[in-house]
Design a protein around this motif. Structure first.
Motif, PDB file in Angstrom:
ATOM      1  N   PHE A 155      10.024  44.380  31.711  1.00  0.00           N
ATOM      2  CA  PHE A 155      10.428  42.970  31.707  1.00  0.00           C
ATOM      3  C   PHE A 155      11.849  42.782  32.229  1.00  0.00           C
ATOM      4  CE2 PHE A 155       7.046  42.872  28.491  1.00  0.00           C
ATOM      5  CZ  PHE A 155       6.246  41.887  29.055  1.00  0.00           C
ATOM      6  N   ALA A 156      12.754  43.627  31.784  1.00  0.00           N
ATOM      7  CA  ALA A 156      14.152  43.495  32.192  1.00  0.00           C
ATOM      8  C   ALA A 156      14.339  43.805  33.675  1.00  0.00           C
ATOM      9  CB  ALA A 156      15.028  44.409  31.337  1.00  0.00           C
ATOM     10  N   SER A 157      13.556  44.730  34.217  1.00  0.00           N
ATOM     11  CA  SER A 157      13.679  45.074  35.635  1.00  0.00           C
ATOM     12  C   SER A 157      13.164  43.963  36.538  1.00  0.00           C
ATOM     13  CB  SER A 157      12.959  46.384  35.934  1.00  0.00           C
ATOM     14  OG  SER A 157      13.618  47.434  35.265  1.00  0.00           O
ATOM     15  N   VAL A 158      12.142  43.264  36.082  1.00  0.00           N
ATOM     16  CA  VAL A 158      11.686  42.092  36.832  1.00  0.00           C
ATOM     17  C   VAL A 158      12.813  41.062  36.879  1.00  0.00           C
ATOM     18  CG1 VAL A 158      10.078  40.127  36.800  1.00  0.00           C
ATOM     19  CG2 VAL A 158       9.234  42.453  36.416  1.00  0.00           C
ATOM     20  N   ASP A 159      13.478  40.874  35.756  1.00  0.00           N
ATOM     21  CA  ASP A 159      14.619  39.963  35.694  1.00  0.00           C
ATOM     22  C   ASP A 159      15.730  40.410  36.650  1.00  0.00           C
ATOM     23  OD1 ASP A 159      16.284  37.822  34.437  1.00  0.00           O
ATOM     24  OD2 ASP A 159      17.427  39.556  33.725  1.00  0.00           O
ATOM     25  N   THR A 160      16.045  41.707  36.636  1.00  0.00           N
ATOM     26  CA  THR A 160      17.077  42.244  37.533  1.00  0.00           C
ATOM     27  C   THR A 160      16.687  42.040  38.989  1.00  0.00           C
ATOM     28  OG1 THR A 160      17.774  43.894  35.926  1.00  0.00           O
ATOM     29  CG2 THR A 160      18.309  44.343  38.222  1.00  0.00           C
TER      30      THR A 160
END
Length: 74
Positions: free
Chosen positions: A23-28
């Protein structure tokens, strides 16, 4: 009264770290794309931070499992 401290298995901590990183990498990736305007650069940034952040998050989770503050037994 003896306090029983619940502990989390290493595998569970690792699974949580991996799912969070997805999830956080999609955000990044999205943020990097908006900042750079380049899909390939945004992908590179997201790919690099995946590896470092999984390890950092896992270590952070394991450190918090030994801190008794906020643990409640049933």
């Amino acid at each position: 009264m003896k306090t029983v401290r619940k502990r989390e298995a290493h595998g569970r901590s690792f699974a949580k770290a991996v799912s969070w990183r997805i999830f956080a990498s999609v955000d990044t990736f999205i943020i990097s794309f908006f900042v750079t305007g380049k899909i390939s650069l945004a992908g590179t940034i997201a790919a690099v931070e995946v590896m470092t952040k999984i390890v950092i998050y896992y270590l952070h989770e394991r450190a918090w499992t030994v801190i008794p503050w906020g643990h409640h037994s049933s």
